[in-house]
Enzyme design. Structure first.
Site: not given
Length: 533
Positions: A299, A471-473
């Site tokens: 994101h 921080y959403h890999p």
């Protein structure tokens, strides 16, 4: 040493797996984590996340960097990832969000058979001990403590009122019957007992209470260097403990739970991945699997910050730090106050245009100034709001920088590489600015941190100059049955027996929200799959 199950990675998924699998006293489980025990005060105190997220210094944080991003003016992005038991749940903002049912139904449509919303929902409930009690949407009795915020700041209430001025309805539960709207986030935090007010990481929820089980071995500060593969089967792992190289054998399975960056990295170091890329690093190919490290999604996030003359927000100045220290003493006694805040207290899920069928934007409202992941410090009191695009079209990759296991992975999110992502993010930024300019926030609003004119060109330039991850890999070892899928619907690695991947890397697409709760759900479901065969 020999175990039934060897788990490489003690992050959110690894902690769930170790705890659930070791419930069966007849099997032995070993969990290996490169970081520490995850019990530090800076982990347990929610407000002290600010000391870890910047990676300066690297406290419980891998603090990865990306390759230069062409669409972001050639900047190298920053990717904080947790390095301790609990993984990124030890350093995140504790926000509990599941995404949208359509996300999971979409997984099934893409080949992740059995991962639709109806199949996943029970495992969210199994994990949860929600302060609100049991209901059609929530459950009690699970290890993961999910709480309402005890004392959100007045400015967060003003943010919700400002959303109302923009015709955005208020929703009481982002995980209830309607995600769309503005509201307070629930958080993974202890809401009663001796740990009241502390962060409830996956380690604190699942692992720390069961560390004394005789069939569970937890190794910290040990780096798994590769999975040992013989005759098409994973037989164990090679790890570095201090200066020693050791091997652990797995009678039943090796489970890789190193995250969206670490899991493909470890597979490739083990000779499983794109053949040309492995040979280029001098790594012997055990199994050519071209999808390893592909399909990276994240994101992309854009932040607007304002300074404030008010003192009831965070400021990294002597007066603000003194107030924070005093509040820390209160938190130690009662579990309440500013130290218990996730900082991102409120937010919203919005549609970027009327013809969009469901929310494709998310806001995080923060009670302090966040500039470049807190790597640029601002002394002023202030507040920030983030907007991210929930379902990006851009796809990146994870690869090797060297055959050395201690070398970081090559991370390329390829942000804005698909031109379809820019327009909705710009619309979200304009909507966010409208909210921040609304009258309810006027008592706090002083000066915009990065002023710019209102033209489309100026906004696009500012996004390209400052946007980065929230921080959403996910997605780099995705579930599927096509040639580029890495794992099957049981999360077993295609072509290698006795090897699974269980973490956010298996998601076919990123969910429409924060990714920690879905990662815990995946691990709960995987544990049951493993135990029932």
């Amino acid at each position: 040493m020999q175990f039934d199950y060897v788990i490489a990675g003690g992050g959110s998924a690894g902690c769930v797996l170790a705890a659930r699998l070791s419930e069966d006293a007849s099997v032995s489980v070993c969990l290996i984590e490169a970081g520490g025990a995850g019990k530090d005060l800076i982990i347990r105190a929610p407000a002290l996340v600010a000391t870890m997220v910047s990676g300066r210094p690297k406290l419980n944080n891998w603090a990865f960097r990306t390759v230069p991003q062409p669409a972001l003016n050639g900047r190298r992005g920053y990717q904080p990832r947790g390095k301790a038991l609990g993984g990124s749940s030890a350093i995140n903002a504790m926000l509990y969000a599941r995404g949208q049912p359509e996300d999971y139904d979409g997984w099934a449509d893409l080949g992740a058979e059995g991962w639709d919303w109806a199949a996943c929902r029970p495992y969210f409930l199994r994990a949860e001990n929600n302060q609100r009690g049991a209901s059609v949407h929530h459950a009690t009795g699970g290890p993961l403590q999910v709480s309402d915020q005890s004392e959100p700041r007045a400015i967060t209430r003003a943010f919700l009122d400002a959303c109302g001025e923009a015709q955005i309805p208020e929703t009481a539960d982002f995980n209830g019957s309607q995600q769309e709207g503005a509201g307070y986030y629930q958080v993974t935090q202890f809401h009663d007992g001796p740990h009241k007010g502390e962060r409830c990481s996956a380690a604190a929820a699942y692992l720390h209470p069961v560390m004394a089980r005789p069939n569970l071995t937890v190794l910290t500060r040990c780096l798994v260097q590769r999975v040992v593969i013989a005759d098409g089967r994973a037989t164990g792992v090679e790890l570095r403990r201090g200066r020693r190289i050791e091997r652990l054998s797995a009678r039943r399975e090796v489970i890789v739970s190193a995250g969206a960056f670490g899991s493909p990295h470890l597979l490739m170091l083990s000779g499983v991945g794109p053949e040309d890329a492995l040979r280029a690093q001098g790594i012997t190919v055990n199994h050519a699997l071209p999808g390893v490290g592909q399909n990276l999604q994240d994101h992309l996030d854009y932040v607007i910050s304002y300074t404030s003359a008010r003192t009831d927000v965070i400021g990294l100045n002597p007066a603000g730090l003194s107030r924070l220290a005093r509040d820390g003493l209160r938190w130690r006694k009662t579990g309440g106050g500013l130290f218990a805040s996730p900082m991102a207290e409120g937010g919203a899920f919005l549609r970027s245009a009327p013809n969009v069928s469901r929310p494709d934007l998310q806001l995080h409202f923060v009670i302090g100034i966040v500039d470049d992941h807190l790597r640029k410090l601002t002394l002023s009191n202030g507040f920030s709001c983030h907007v991210c695009l929930l379902r990006p079209h851009s796809r990146g990759t994870v690869g090797l920088t060297a055959p050395d296991p201690a070398a970081p992975p090559r991370i390329d999110p390829a942000f804005l590489s698909d031109p379809r992502d820019l327009a909705p993010l710009m619309r979200g930024a304009r909507l966010m600015e409208q909210i921040l300019q609304a009258p309810p926030l006027a008592p706090w609003r002083k000066r915009r941190l990065y002023p710019h004119d209102t033209s489309d060109a100026a906004l696009e330039a500012d996004i390209r100059a400052r946007a980065d991850t929230i921080y959403h890999p996910v997605g780099t070892c995705r579930i599927g049955t096509d040639p580029l899928a890495v794992t099957d619907p049981q999360l077993c690695v295609h072509g290698i027996m006795g090897l699974r991947v269980v973490d956010a890397s298996v998601m076919p697409t990123v969910v429409s929200g924060n990714t920690n709760a879905p990662t815990i759900m995946i691990a709960e479901r995987a544990a049951e799959m493993i135990r029932t065969g």
